[in-house]
Design an enzyme around this catalytic site. Structure first.
Site, PDB file in Angstrom:
ATOM      1  N   SER A  15       0.827  -1.211   0.000  1.00 29.04           N
ATOM      2  CA  SER A  15       0.000   0.000   0.000  1.00 29.04           C
ATOM      3  C   SER A  15       0.862   1.263   0.000  1.00 29.04           C
ATOM      4  CB  SER A  15      -0.892   0.021   1.247  1.00 29.04           C
ATOM      5  OG  SER A  15      -1.670  -1.152   1.329  1.00 29.04           O
TER       6      SER A  15
HETATM    7  N1  SAH Z   1      -0.596  -5.062   3.995  1.00 27.36           N
HETATM    8  C1  SAH Z   1       0.217  -5.337   2.819  1.00 27.36           C
HETATM    9  C2  SAH Z   1      -0.476  -5.045   1.513  1.00 27.36           C
HETATM   10  C3  SAH Z   1      -1.570  -5.986   1.271  1.00 27.36           C
HETATM   11  S1  SAH Z   1      -2.047  -6.256  -0.400  1.00 27.36           S
HETATM   12  C4  SAH Z   1       1.548  -4.610   2.892  1.00 27.36           C
HETATM   13  O1  SAH Z   1       1.797  -3.903   3.857  1.00 27.36           O
HETATM   14  O2  SAH Z   1       2.370  -4.820   1.994  1.00 27.36           O
HETATM   15  C5  SAH Z   1      -3.342  -7.392  -0.023  1.00 27.36           C
HETATM   16  C6  SAH Z   1      -2.863  -8.792   0.285  1.00 27.36           C
HETATM   17  O3  SAH Z   1      -4.001  -9.550   0.715  1.00 27.36           O
HETATM   18  C7  SAH Z   1      -2.297  -9.540  -0.911  1.00 27.36           C
HETATM   19  O4  SAH Z   1      -1.002  -9.988  -0.620  1.00 27.36           O
HETATM   20  C8  SAH Z   1      -3.261 -10.715  -1.106  1.00 27.36           C
HETATM   21  O5  SAH Z   1      -2.630 -11.900  -1.550  1.00 27.36           O
HETATM   22  C9  SAH Z   1      -3.830 -10.878   0.294  1.00 27.36           C
HETATM   23  N2  SAH Z   1      -5.117 -11.571   0.406  1.00 27.36           N
HETATM   24  C10 SAH Z   1      -6.210 -11.483  -0.399  1.00 27.36           C
HETATM   25  N3  SAH Z   1      -7.207 -12.256   0.077  1.00 27.36           N
HETATM   26  C11 SAH Z   1      -6.742 -12.864   1.211  1.00 27.36           C
HETATM   27  C12 SAH Z   1      -7.296 -13.785   2.160  1.00 27.36           C
HETATM   28  N4  SAH Z   1      -8.533 -14.256   2.036  1.00 27.36           N
HETATM   29  N5  SAH Z   1      -6.531 -14.165   3.197  1.00 27.36           N
HETATM   30  C13 SAH Z   1      -5.262 -13.709   3.345  1.00 27.36           C
HETATM   31  N6  SAH Z   1      -4.680 -12.845   2.480  1.00 27.36           N
HETATM   32  C14 SAH Z   1      -5.411 -12.424   1.423  1.00 27.36           C
END
Ligand code: SAH
Length: 232
Positions: free
Chosen positions: A70
């Site tokens: 993000s």
């Molecule tokens: N917080 C992160 C950015 C997240 S991007 C940072 O600081 O870099 C969103 C993430 O959520 C992605 O890596 C994606 O693979 C994950 N994601 C999506 N659905 C999910 C689920 N049901 N359970 C766990 N992770 C999930």
């Protein structure tokens, strides 16, 4: 030779300080703990090596697998909204790079802990390496799995943060939140969402709208169904 200074710790620290200063001036960063955390965690260690030089642009960056780290202003907004404090037990859904987890760990440590769930195993490994290199491993547990179901094993949590877009608040997260606890989650469709701040008081949920935002979709049992994805 000038080039020697590109990418040095000192250069990154200066860029980090400049970015934090501008987020303070914009009124996005307000509290001492969140400011300190954003000054402490080196974002360049959480982006793919080829993007190190871009780490302090206030923008999301690709981390592969169609996912992103993000933008710093969004991390700042979410962390401020979470009102996290030292000693808290925090659940994060969507580990990605591990950067947001490190920011929270910096605030809750040493008594507190972050459990963060990632559904893409390769990203969980990427995050784990980033957290180890930067010294946050003791305060963050990275779990591979479907975070839309929460993580019952360490519940109840003081705070829950979802860093992927959800169609609604996944039910298990509500039951895994302690009374008086708080959830920060982007709710909407797959393309645009509103950041919601939810408090559990007296057994009921109090919902407040924060800013519009754009996150990658939450998948899994309580997320968006992949076979429904289409444009427009
Ligand atoms: N917080 C992160 C950015 C997240 S991007 C940072 O600081 O870099 C969103 C993430 O959520 C992605 O890596 C994606 O693979 C994950 N994601 C999506 N659905 C999910 C689920 N049901 N359970 C766990 N992770 C999930």
């Amino acid at each position: 030779m000038m080039i020697e200074f590109v990418g040095s710790d000192e250069v990154f620290r200066a860029r980090r300080e400049k970015l934090v200063k501008s987020l303070v001036e914009e009124g996005i960063l307000k509290s001492e703990e969140v400011i300190r955390a954003m000054l402490s965690v080196p974002r360049e260690e959480f982006v793919p090596p080829r993007y190190r030089e871009l780490a302090y642009l206030d923008t999301p960056l690709s981390i592969g697998y169609g996912q992103t780290i993000s933008a710093p202003h969004m991390v700042a907004i979410m962390t401020e909204a979470l009102k996290v404090s030292r000693g808290n037990k925090v659940l994060e859904i969507g580990t990605g790079s591990g950067y947001q987890a490190a920011i929270i760990a910096e605030i809750v440590k040493p008594e507190g802990h972050v459990w963060t769930i990632e559904i893409v195993p390769e990203l969980a490994k990427f995050a784990e390496e980033n957290l180890r290199r930067t010294g946050y491993s003791d305060y963050v547990s990275v779990i591979i799995g479907d975070g839309s179901r929460g993580y019952e094993e360490a519940a109840p949590y003081d705070r829950i943060i979802v860093t992927a877009a959800a169609p609604e608040v996944p039910k298990p997260l509500i039951s895994q939140l302690r009374e008086g606890g708080r959830i920060v989650i982007p709710i909407g469709d797959m393309y645009v969402q509103i950041l919601k701040i939810i408090e559990k008081r007296g057994g009921t949920l109090h919902v407040e709208d924060s800013v519009p935002c754009v996150f990658v979709p939450l998948v899994g049992e309580y997320g968006f169904k992949k076979d429904l994805w289409h444009d427009g």
